[in-house]
Design a protein around this motif. Structure first.
Motif, PDB file in Angstrom:
ATOM      1  N   LYS A 277      -8.456  -7.903   9.595  1.00 41.85           N
ATOM      2  CA  LYS A 277      -8.077  -9.084   8.830  1.00 41.85           C
ATOM      3  C   LYS A 277      -6.754  -8.834   8.122  1.00 41.85           C
ATOM      4  O   LYS A 277      -6.438  -7.720   7.688  1.00 41.85           O
ATOM      5  CB  LYS A 277      -9.162  -9.414   7.805  1.00 41.85           C
ATOM      6  CG  LYS A 277     -10.441  -9.949   8.434  1.00 41.85           C
ATOM      7  CD  LYS A 277     -11.389 -10.475   7.388  1.00 41.85           C
ATOM      8  CE  LYS A 277     -12.645 -11.031   8.055  1.00 41.85           C
ATOM      9  NZ  LYS A 277     -12.326 -12.173   8.955  1.00 41.85           N
ATOM     10  N   LEU A 278      -5.973  -9.891   8.006  1.00 39.73           N
ATOM     11  CA  LEU A 278      -4.678  -9.775   7.365  1.00 39.73           C
ATOM     12  C   LEU A 278      -4.818  -9.304   5.920  1.00 39.73           C
ATOM     13  O   LEU A 278      -3.974  -8.558   5.415  1.00 39.73           O
ATOM     14  CB  LEU A 278      -3.942 -11.124   7.417  1.00 39.73           C
ATOM     15  CG  LEU A 278      -2.546 -11.168   6.786  1.00 39.73           C
ATOM     16  CD1 LEU A 278      -1.625 -10.139   7.405  1.00 39.73           C
ATOM     17  CD2 LEU A 278      -1.944 -12.572   6.923  1.00 39.73           C
ATOM     18  N   ALA A 279      -5.913  -9.703   5.252  1.00 38.33           N
ATOM     19  CA  ALA A 279      -6.122  -9.267   3.870  1.00 38.33           C
ATOM     20  C   ALA A 279      -6.279  -7.755   3.784  1.00 38.33           C
ATOM     21  O   ALA A 279      -5.764  -7.119   2.855  1.00 38.33           O
ATOM     22  CB  ALA A 279      -7.357  -9.954   3.279  1.00 38.33           C
ATOM     23  N   ASN A 280      -6.952  -7.146   4.753  1.00 37.60           N
ATOM     24  CA  ASN A 280      -7.071  -5.691   4.758  1.00 37.60           C
ATOM     25  C   ASN A 280      -5.730  -5.021   5.031  1.00 37.60           C
ATOM     26  O   ASN A 280      -5.422  -3.958   4.478  1.00 37.60           O
ATOM     27  CB  ASN A 280      -8.096  -5.253   5.802  1.00 37.60           C
ATOM     28  CG  ASN A 280      -9.497  -5.751   5.480  1.00 37.60           C
ATOM     29  OD1 ASN A 280      -9.829  -5.971   4.306  1.00 37.60           O
ATOM     30  ND2 ASN A 280     -10.316  -5.947   6.496  1.00 37.60           N
ATOM     31  N   ILE A 281      -4.925  -5.626   5.884  1.00 35.52           N
ATOM     32  CA  ILE A 281      -3.587  -5.092   6.150  1.00 35.52           C
ATOM     33  C   ILE A 281      -2.727  -5.169   4.891  1.00 35.52           C
ATOM     34  O   ILE A 281      -1.963  -4.248   4.572  1.00 35.52           O
ATOM     35  CB  ILE A 281      -2.944  -5.859   7.313  1.00 35.52           C
ATOM     36  CG1 ILE A 281      -3.770  -5.680   8.591  1.00 35.52           C
ATOM     37  CG2 ILE A 281      -1.508  -5.403   7.538  1.00 35.52           C
ATOM     38  CD1 ILE A 281      -3.292  -6.520   9.754  1.00 35.52           C
ATOM     39  N   LEU A 282      -2.854  -6.275   4.147  1.00 32.08           N
ATOM     40  CA  LEU A 282      -2.105  -6.406   2.892  1.00 32.08           C
ATOM     41  C   LEU A 282      -2.524  -5.337   1.886  1.00 32.08           C
ATOM     42  O   LEU A 282      -1.688  -4.829   1.129  1.00 32.08           O
ATOM     43  CB  LEU A 282      -2.330  -7.803   2.303  1.00 32.08           C
ATOM     44  CG  LEU A 282      -1.858  -8.992   3.135  1.00 32.08           C
ATOM     45  CD1 LEU A 282      -2.151 -10.293   2.409  1.00 32.08           C
ATOM     46  CD2 LEU A 282      -0.376  -8.899   3.456  1.00 32.08           C
TER      47      LEU A 282
ATOM     48  N   ILE B  36       3.035 -12.889   0.875  1.00 36.70           N
ATOM     49  CA  ILE B  36       4.493 -12.763   0.968  1.00 36.70           C
ATOM     50  C   ILE B  36       4.991 -11.610   0.095  1.00 36.70           C
ATOM     51  O   ILE B  36       5.844 -10.809   0.516  1.00 36.70           O
ATOM     52  CB  ILE B  36       5.163 -14.089   0.568  1.00 36.70           C
ATOM     53  CG1 ILE B  36       4.698 -15.231   1.485  1.00 36.70           C
ATOM     54  CG2 ILE B  36       6.676 -13.947   0.623  1.00 36.70           C
ATOM     55  CD1 ILE B  36       4.992 -15.022   2.941  1.00 36.70           C
ATOM     56  N   THR B  37       4.451 -11.492  -1.104  1.00 33.75           N
ATOM     57  CA  THR B  37       4.951 -10.484  -2.041  1.00 33.75           C
ATOM     58  C   THR B  37       4.629  -9.073  -1.580  1.00 33.75           C
ATOM     59  O   THR B  37       5.481  -8.174  -1.656  1.00 33.75           O
ATOM     60  CB  THR B  37       4.350 -10.727  -3.433  1.00 33.75           C
ATOM     61  OG1 THR B  37       4.654 -12.068  -3.850  1.00 33.75           O
ATOM     62  CG2 THR B  37       4.937  -9.769  -4.452  1.00 33.75           C
ATOM     63  N   SER B  38       3.416  -8.833  -1.114  1.00 34.58           N
ATOM     64  CA  SER B  38       3.033  -7.477  -0.708  1.00 34.58           C
ATOM     65  C   SER B  38       3.829  -7.011   0.504  1.00 34.58           C
ATOM     66  O   SER B  38       4.294  -5.861   0.548  1.00 34.58           O
ATOM     67  CB  SER B  38       1.541  -7.421  -0.417  1.00 34.58           C
ATOM     68  OG  SER B  38       1.202  -8.320   0.634  1.00 34.58           O
ATOM     69  N   ILE B  39       4.006  -7.885   1.489  1.00 33.62           N
ATOM     70  CA  ILE B  39       4.774  -7.498   2.683  1.00 33.62           C
ATOM     71  C   ILE B  39       6.237  -7.303   2.322  1.00 33.62           C
ATOM     72  O   ILE B  39       6.880  -6.336   2.756  1.00 33.62           O
ATOM     73  CB  ILE B  39       4.603  -8.554   3.790  1.00 33.62           C
ATOM     74  CG1 ILE B  39       3.133  -8.666   4.205  1.00 33.62           C
ATOM     75  CG2 ILE B  39       5.454  -8.205   4.996  1.00 33.62           C
ATOM     76  CD1 ILE B  39       2.858  -9.766   5.201  1.00 33.62           C
ATOM     77  N   THR B  40       6.780  -8.215   1.532  1.00 35.42           N
ATOM     78  CA  THR B  40       8.193  -8.099   1.143  1.00 35.42           C
ATOM     79  C   THR B  40       8.441  -6.818   0.368  1.00 35.42           C
ATOM     80  O   THR B  40       9.462  -6.139   0.578  1.00 35.42           O
ATOM     81  CB  THR B  40       8.597  -9.315   0.294  1.00 35.42           C
ATOM     82  OG1 THR B  40       8.387 -10.513   1.053  1.00 35.42           O
ATOM     83  CG2 THR B  40      10.066  -9.228  -0.105  1.00 35.42           C
ATOM     84  N   ARG B  41       7.527  -6.457  -0.520  1.00 34.69           N
ATOM     85  CA  ARG B  41       7.736  -5.254  -1.329  1.00 34.69           C
ATOM     86  C   ARG B  41       7.743  -3.998  -0.461  1.00 34.69           C
ATOM     87  O   ARG B  41       8.611  -3.127  -0.621  1.00 34.69           O
ATOM     88  CB  ARG B  41       6.658  -5.145  -2.402  1.00 34.69           C
ATOM     89  CG  ARG B  41       6.896  -4.009  -3.373  1.00 34.69           C
ATOM     90  CD  ARG B  41       5.973  -4.083  -4.563  1.00 34.69           C
ATOM     91  NE  ARG B  41       4.602  -3.716  -4.245  1.00 34.69           N
ATOM     92  CZ  ARG B  41       3.647  -3.579  -5.163  1.00 34.69           C
ATOM     93  NH1 ARG B  41       3.920  -3.820  -6.432  1.00 34.69           N
ATOM     94  NH2 ARG B  41       2.421  -3.247  -4.804  1.00 34.69           N
ATOM     95  N   SER B  42       6.812  -3.881   0.446  1.00 33.88           N
ATOM     96  CA  SER B  42       6.761  -2.699   1.301  1.00 33.88           C
ATOM     97  C   SER B  42       7.997  -2.584   2.180  1.00 33.88           C
ATOM     98  O   SER B  42       8.610  -1.515   2.291  1.00 33.88           O
ATOM     99  CB  SER B  42       5.500  -2.727   2.169  1.00 33.88           C
ATOM    100  OG  SER B  42       4.332  -2.730   1.380  1.00 33.88           O
TER     101      SER B  42
END
Length: 526
Positions: A431-436, A172-178
């Motif tokens: 993977k979603l982790a790589n996207i993050l 949540i934090t990484s997507i929200t920040r970008s």
């Protein structure tokens, strides 16, 4: 002989008089035509010089806008990075994994290893995901201090959270920040364009008024107010007024981004909350998820996007202007306000520290703020903001994430002859982790990148320059001296009336397009 000549002249004197009159009239008419042609040529030359001067001033003003945005953006970036500490959560996950590996090593030394609670690939995936998140990431100094304090002041220690909770917080934090940085960059770009083009237009008109007030024998243009009549100050040649007006970007940099973050965070939790970081996400699905977040933040339909008010994110409520000027350091601190060294609490409209005051309706600052508010609430502002967000989100998803996470070629790259066929983007998964991990790195590129690719992408939006041209030439469109002494409210009503009539005839989109085309053609001379 002489007598016959005299009689002939007397007999034809009428003919000679008419001929002389025709020749004289022709000469006078010719001289008049030549003078008019010369006057027309001179006027055309002066118009060309004036248009070139206006175009040069306009282009220089747009370059100043870009430089100003790049100078202000790090302030907002620092605040957003502090509020959304992705690197700290990554550090906590790494400590969790190190402690788990340490316990596993101790167990294997003392006794036979216990059966694994899950497949070995899970542990390997965690290590690779954390490594990708840590690679090329930036750790802010405040986050390092916070992590050494074991999360004091933020409730329970992050180490007391489970691995699943930490991964969810990281997601949540990484997507929200970008996404918050993308919205902040777009809003800051539009606000700066409005501010500097309003002041640029007023300064240009000030030079024109100053030129008109001089005698023909004194062709110099004076940009200084040497009289006490205040005429030039009414046109924006007041340094203190301009300085205060530009200071209002402080609201977005220190308060407005908080509301943007809350709105984006709520949408991210709804859309990305159910997803597992180990889940494979196709590129098309990722684009659909990002579009879903934008619909929740901006509005799902054109009517919802037009009705959404962006003004509270950009400017303070009326009556809070003095608070902004004091907090930014322009005015001396009030005895009841907090010192600048004290952290600024989240904005609350209730129980202000003191009764703030607002600029008088007839003041130049009040007129500038009113005109800025009118422009922010106008349909063209929403349209241009949507285009800027389309550009920045496309650069993030279709270029950076596509190439770094999905290992697909950049669509904007020059095509090359290849023997190996390119992979199908519709079948590509990551993977979603790589996207993050990519979003974590791109957040710093958005806020502090040199060169800033996202700001360069915004500069490529032609409608943004057309919107600036509308602002810069609006007084030329409706008359330079018309309504300058009117108060902000009356001027607002007049502009809104014209806008409604135009929209009723053509519709909002067509009206905005026709205004853009007309004004942009006059500015560029095309």
């Amino acid at each position: 002989m002489i007598e016959s000549t005299r009689k002939w002249l007397k007999r034809n004197r009428t003919t000679f008089a008419v001929g002389a009159g025709v020749l004289g009239a022709g000469y006078i008419a010719g001289q008049y035509v030549l003078s008019k042609v010369a006057e027309t040529r001179q006027r055309m030359a002066e118009d060309r010089v004036a248009k070139e001067n206006l175009r040069r001033r306009f282009q220089q003003n747009q370059e100043d806008c870009t430089i100003t945005v790049l100078a202000l953006l790090p302030t907002a970036t620092e605040n957003i990075v502090d509020a959304l500490p992705v690197e700290q959560i990554t550090h906590d996950l790494q400590r969790k994994r190190a402690e788990r590996l340490g316990r596993s090593a101790g167990t294997s030394d003392g006794a036979a290893p216990a059966p694994s609670s899950g497949p070995s690939s899970v542990t390997d995936d965690d290590g690779k995901s954390l490594a990708s998140l840590q690679t090329d990431s930036y750790v802010h100094a405040s986050q390092t201090t916070a992590s050494s304090g074991e999360g004091e002041g933020h409730g329970a220690s992050p180490l007391t959270k489970s691995k699943a909770q930490l991964w969810n917080d990281l997601k949540i934090t990484s997507i929200t920040r970008s996404f918050t940085l993308l919205y902040t960059l777009s809003l800051l770009t539009l606000l700066t364009r409005i501010q500097l083009n309003l002041l640029g237009r007023r300064n240009y008109l000030s030079s024109v008024v100053s030129l008109a007030s001089h005698s023909p024998q004194d062709p110099t243009i004076s940009l200084e107010n040497r009289d006490d009549d205040g005429a030039e100050q009414s046109w924006g040649n007041d340094f203190e007024t301009n300085r205060k007006f530009l200071t209002f970007s402080w609201w977005l940099l220190h308060r407005g981004w908080r509301d943007v973050k809350e709105r984006v965070e709520a949408a991210v939790k709804t859309v990305f909350g159910p997803l597992n970081p180990r889940e494979d996400i196709p590129l098309e699905k990722l684009s659909a998820l990002i579009l879903d977040i934008r619909r929740k933040v901006e509005g799902a339909t054109p009517e919802e996007r037009r009705s959404h008010k962006w003004l509270p994110y950009l400017l303070p409520p009326q009556g809070e202007e003095e608070t902004v000027l004091r907090e930014s350091g322009i005015l001396k601190s009030h005895p009841h306000t907090q010192p600048s060294s004290v952290p600024i609490p989240p904005y609350s409209s209730t129980q202000p520290p003191f009764q703030p005051s607002s600029p008088s309706p007839s003041s130049p600052l009040r007129r500038l703020l009113d005109e800025t508010s009118d422009l922010v609430d106008s349909p063209p502002f929403t349209r241009i903001l949507t285009l800027l967000l389309d550009t920045t989100f496309s650069h993030l998803a279709d270029h950076q994430i596509r190439t770094d996470a999905y290992r697909l070629p950049d669509p904007s790259a020059i095509p090359r002859v290849q023997d190996i066929p390119e992979p199908d983007p519709g079948l590509a998964k990551a993977k979603l982790a790589n996207i993050l991990a990519v979003m974590t790195r791109q957040a710093h590129a958005i806020g502090n990148g040199v060169p800033n690719r996202y700001a360069q992408a915004i500069e490529g939006v032609k409608e943004l320059e057309a919107f600036a041209a509308v602002i810069y030439s609006s007084r030329f469109e409706f008359g330079a001296l018309e309504g300058d002494g009117l108060e902000g409210g009356q001027e607002t009503q007049r502009r809104e009336g014209r806008g409604k009539e135009k929209e009723e005839e053509e519709g909002p989109a067509d009206a905005a397009t026709s205004i853009f085309d007309g004004v942009w053609g006059r500015i560029t001379g095309q």
